[in-house]
Design an enzyme around this catalytic site. Structure first.
Site, PDB file in Angstrom:
ATOM      1  CE  LYS A 188      -3.596   2.427   2.467  1.00 38.19           C
ATOM      2  NZ  LYS A 188      -4.462   2.540   3.635  1.00 38.19           N
ATOM      3  CD  GLU A 194       9.517  -5.980   6.799  1.00 33.65           C
ATOM      4  OE1 GLU A 194       9.296  -4.853   6.290  1.00 33.65           O
ATOM      5  OE2 GLU A 194       9.207  -6.272   7.973  1.00 33.65           O
ATOM      6  N   GLY A 247      -4.691  -1.741   4.972  1.00 35.11           N
ATOM      7  CA  GLY A 247      -3.873  -2.876   4.526  1.00 35.11           C
ATOM      8  C   GLY A 247      -4.494  -4.221   4.892  1.00 35.11           C
ATOM      9  NE  ARG A 248      -6.001  -3.360  11.036  1.00 37.78           N
ATOM     10  CZ  ARG A 248      -5.348  -2.208  11.088  1.00 37.78           C
ATOM     11  NH1 ARG A 248      -4.221  -2.066  10.437  1.00 37.78           N
ATOM     12  NH2 ARG A 248      -5.811  -1.201  11.799  1.00 37.78           N
ATOM     13  CD  GLU A 333      -1.333  -3.850  11.518  1.00 34.00           C
ATOM     14  OE1 GLU A 333      -0.111  -4.064  11.618  1.00 34.00           O
ATOM     15  OE2 GLU A 333      -1.918  -3.847  10.420  1.00 34.00           O
ATOM     16  CG  HIS A 363      -2.490 -34.762  18.525  1.00 34.21           C
ATOM     17  ND1 HIS A 363      -2.707 -35.966  19.152  1.00 34.21           N
ATOM     18  CD2 HIS A 363      -3.465 -34.651  17.593  1.00 34.21           C
ATOM     19  CE1 HIS A 363      -3.747 -36.573  18.599  1.00 34.21           C
ATOM     20  NE2 HIS A 363      -4.229 -35.793  17.650  1.00 34.21           N
ATOM     21  CE  LYS A 492       6.019  -0.715   9.555  1.00 35.57           C
ATOM     22  NZ  LYS A 492       4.986  -0.095   8.739  1.00 35.57           N
TER      23      LYS A 492
HETATM   24  O1  LIG Z   1       1.247  -2.720   2.290  1.00 35.99           O
HETATM   25  P1  LIG Z   1       2.382  -2.079   3.000  1.00 35.99           P
HETATM   26  O2  LIG Z   1       2.314  -0.588   2.955  1.00 35.99           O
HETATM   27  O3  LIG Z   1       3.697  -2.593   2.482  1.00 35.99           O
HETATM   28  O4  LIG Z   1       2.297  -2.451   4.521  1.00 35.99           O
HETATM   29  C1  LIG Z   1       2.355  -3.776   4.955  1.00 35.99           C
HETATM   30  C2  LIG Z   1       1.859  -3.906   6.361  1.00 35.99           C
HETATM   31  O5  LIG Z   1       2.626  -3.100   7.226  1.00 35.99           O
HETATM   32  C3  LIG Z   1       1.793  -2.480   8.191  1.00 35.99           C
HETATM   33  O6  LIG Z   1       1.688  -1.127   7.874  1.00 35.99           O
HETATM   34  C4  LIG Z   1       2.370  -2.557   9.573  1.00 35.99           C
HETATM   35  O7  LIG Z   1       2.787  -3.816   9.891  1.00 35.99           O
HETATM   36  C5  LIG Z   1       0.454  -3.176   8.038  1.00 35.99           C
HETATM   37  O8  LIG Z   1      -0.601  -2.423   8.485  1.00 35.99           O
HETATM   38  C6  LIG Z   1       0.437  -3.441   6.575  1.00 35.99           C
HETATM   39  O9  LIG Z   1      -0.521  -4.403   6.239  1.00 35.99           O
END
Ligand SMILES: O=P(O)(O)OC[C@H]1O[C@](O)(CO)[C@@H](O)[C@@H]1O
Length: 523
Positions: A188, A194, A247-248, A333, A363, A492
Site C-alpha cells: 500500500k 521487507e 492494509g488488513r 492490529e 496434540h 520500524k
Molecule cells: O502494504 P504495506 O504498505 O507494504 O504495509 C504492509 C503492512 O505493514 C503495516 O503497515 C504494519 O505492519 C500493516 O498495516 C500493513 O498491512
C-alpha cells in the site's frame, strides 16, 4: 458514557456463576436465540457462558455505544478512521456503499484486473506468479489462495515472499524459470523495507534470467504510484488502490490480483459476492439478529466481563490453516490499543488471537485448553471452532473423523469430567487422592462453532467479512480507532537506524544490550 462505565451492569451480571450445560436446561429456546444462520454460515454461540439476561444487557450496551450510528457512518463513507482522517470503505470493493466516484473507480479497477488476468491466463507466457508483500499485503492473499484450493483450480503456480529473511525470496523463486515468472510487488505504502528488499532481489533474479526484459515481468499494486515508479516499475504495470482501503482489509482490492490471475476472475468475483452478502446483512439487520454484532458481543463478554485475555481460533480445515495468522493481524492490529479515540485509557481491549489447525492443535496446546491453570473466569481460553461440512477432498472417512473431532472438543470443553466420575473410574487404589484431581476436567469452558456448508469462494468471502465487521463492532464498543496502527512504527524506525549503523560500523547510541547484539552481527 465512559468506556469503563459501559461494562458496569455487565460486570455485575458476570459475578453470577454460570454453568453452560445447565443453560441448555434452563433456557429451552437457547438454540433459537444463540444459533444464527446467514447464507452458507451457521454460527452456534450456545456454548458460550452467556445467559439470556446477559445477552439482553450486552445488546442494550451496544445500542448505548451508538453502534447503529457508527455503522451508518461507516457505510456512508464518513472518516471513521479519525486519527488519519480517512473513510473506511473496503465494502465498496465488493460493491456495497461508497459515493458515486468511489463506485466508478472500483468498477474500473475490477474491469482492468479481470481483463488483465484473462489476458495472462490465455496468453500462456507466464506459468508462475511470485507475490511479494507483507502483513495485509500478504496474509489475506495467502489465506484465500489456500481456501480457493478447496474447489477452484490454480492455473498458474502461485508463490509468496513476505519476510526480509533471505529464505523467503529464495524459497519463492526456487526451481522457477524467470522467463515464465511474473513478479507482483504489493505494498500500500510502497515504503515497506521487507517488500522493497524482496522486490530488489526478485528484480536481480529476473535480470539474471531475462536481462533487460525484467521490467515486463514486474507489476506493482499500491496506493502510492509515485514510489512504485521511483522503484522502477513501469507506469502501465501499476495497479492502484486507495487510502480508504486499510492494509488488513485489502485482499478485496488489486491486492488480490495474483489470486485473480491464478484462479480466474470468476472465482474472485464469487469471493467478493460472498463478502458483499455479509456486508448487507451487517448493514441492514437489527442488532439482535446481526451475526457480526453477536460475535463481537460474545467476545466483549469473555474479555471484559469474564476476564479472558486470549481467543483461540481453530479451523478444522487444512485449507483454512492461515486463518488464525490472518485474524492476528485483523484483530490485534485493529483493536490492540490501550487508548480511546479521545485520548483516554481504554481498559481491556483486544485479546491475544492464537491457534492452529485442528486436529493438529489437539496434540499440542489442547492440554492447556482443557486443564491449564486458571485463566479467565472459567479457565482455558474461549475458542472459535471453524468447520466445513462438505468433504472437498473425496475422503469421506477422513472428513467425518475431522468433524467428529471438532464437535467432540467443544463438547468436552463444556462438559468437562468431574472428580467424582474420575474417582469412580479409578476404583480403589493407593494414589487416588493424587491422581483423581489430575485426571479431572473442570469444563464449563466457552466456545463458538462456525460451520460453513462448503468452502466455496463465496463462503470464504462471507466468513472473512464476518470477522471484519466483528472487529469494527468491538472497536466501537471499546471506543478505539480500529483503522490505524501507530504501534508498528517505533520498531520500524529503530530497525532502519540500526541497519544504517550496522552498514557503516557505527555503534550509534544504544543501551548496552542492544550495542552487544549489534556487535554480534559483525562476525
Ligand atoms: O502494504 P504495506 O504498505 O507494504 O504495509 C504492509 C503492512 O505493514 C503495516 O503497515 C504494519 O505492519 C500493516 O498495516 C500493513 O498491512
Amino acid at each position: 458514557m465512559t468506556t469503563k462505565s459501559r461494562f458496569n451492569v455487565l460486570e455485575a451480571l458476570a459475578e453470577d456463576e454460570v454453568s453452560i450445560s445447565e443453560l441448555f436446561e434452563k433456557e429451552p429456546d437457547r438454540l433459537n436465540r444463540f444459533v444464527m444462520r446467514e447464507g452458507p454460515l451457521r454460527v452456534d454461540f450456545s456454548k458460550q457462558a452467556i445467559p439470556n439476561t446477559a445477552l439482553d444487557a450486552l445488546l442494550s450496551m451496544a445500542a448505548q455505544c451508538d453502534l447503529e450510528e457508527w455503522r451508518a457512518k461507516l457505510f456512508a463513507g464518513e472518516a471513521v478512521n479519525t486519527s488519519e482522517d480517512r473513510a473506511v470503505l473496503h465494502m465498496a470493493l465488493r460493491g456495497v456503499g461508497g459515493a458515486k466516484d468511489v463506485q466508478r473507480d472500483v468498477s474500473q479497477m475490477r474491469q482492468h484486473m479481470a481483463a488483465y488476468a484473462d489476458e495472462i491466463r490465455s496468453d500462456g507466457k507466464f506459468k508462475n506468479i511470485v507475490h511479494i508483500g507483507i502483513g495485509g499485503s500478504d496474509l489475506g492473499p495467502r489465506l484465500v489462495s489456500d481456501g480457493f484450493e478447496a474447489c477452484a483450480e490454480q492455473s498458474l503456480t502461485l508463490r509468496f515472499a513476505e519476510n526480509v529473511d533471505g529464505a523467503s525470496i529464495n524459497d519463492a523463486v526456487k526451481g522457477l524459470d524467470p522467463a515464465e515468472t511474473l513478479v507482483i510487488i504489493v505494498s500500500k505504502s510502497f515504503g515497506t523495507q521487507e517488500t522493497k528488499m524482496n522486490g530488489e532481489s526478485a528484480r536481480a533474479w529476473l535480470t539474471a534470467g531475462v536481462g533487460a526484459a525484467a521490467g515486463d515481468h514486474m507489476l506493482a499494486v499500491t496506493a502510492n504510484r509515485t514510489r512504485a515508479i521511483d522503484f522502477g516499475i513501469r507506469e502501465e504495470n501499476i495497479f492502484d488502490f486507495w487510502d480508504w482501503v486499510g492494509g488488513r482489509y485489502s485482499v478485496w482490492s488489486a491486492v488480490g490480483l495474483s489470486l485473480q490471475i491464478a484462479y480466474g476472475p470468476d472465482v474472485f468475483s464469487d469471493f467478493l459476492e460472498g463478502a458483499a452478502a455479509m456486508d448487507k446483512h451487517f448493514r441492514d439487520q437489527p442488532l439482535q439478529e446481526n451475526l457480526p454484532v453477536m460475535m463481537a458481543l460474545t467476545g466483549i463478554w469473555n474479555r471484559n466481563c469474564l476476564n479472558y485475555s486470549s481467543l483461540a481460533v481453530i479451523p478444522y480445515s487444512r485449507r483454512l490453516r492461515k486463518l488464525s495468522a490472518f485474524l492476528q493481524q485483523l484483530e490485534m492490529e485493529s483493536n490492540g490499543k490501550r487508548i480511546t479515540r479521545d485520548g483516554n485509557e481504554a481498559g481491556l481491549t483486544c485479546p491475544i488471537i492464537w491457534g492452529d489447525e485442528g486436529t493438529n492443535g489437539q496434540h499440542a496446546f489442547f492440554q492447556w485448553l482443557h486443564q491449564g491453570p486458571s485463566e479467565g473466569k472459567y479457565g482455558g481460553a474461549p475458542v472459535d471452532f471453524v468447520a466445513i461440512l462438505k468433504d472437498h477432498e473425496n475422503r469421506p472417512d477422513h472428513h467425518k473423523a475431522l468433524l467428529a473431532n471438532c464437535f467432540a472438543q467443544s463438547e468436552a470443553l463444556m462438559l468437562g469430567k468431574s472428580e467424582d466420575a474420575v474417582r469412580q473410574e479409578l476404583g480403589d487404589r493407593d494414589d487416588i487422592d493424587a491422581l483423581a484431581p489430575q485426571k479431572t476436567f473442570p469444563g464449563n469452558r466457552p466456545s463458538t462453532t462456525i460451520t460453513l456448508d462448503e468452502l466455496s469462494p463465496f463462503a470464504l468471502g462471507h466468513l472473512i467479512a464476518l470477522y471484519e465487521h466483528k472487529v469494527f463492532v468491538q472497536g466501537v464498543i471499546w471506543n478505539v480507532n480500529s483503522f490505524d496502527q501507530w504501534g508498528v512504527e517505533l520498531g520500524k524506525v529503530l530497525a532502519t537506524t540500526i541497519l544504517e549503523e550496522m552498514n557503516t560500523d557505527d555503534p550509534g547510541n544504544h543501551d548496552a544490550s542492544t550495542t552487544a547484539l549489534m556487535g554480534l552481527a559483525k562476525t
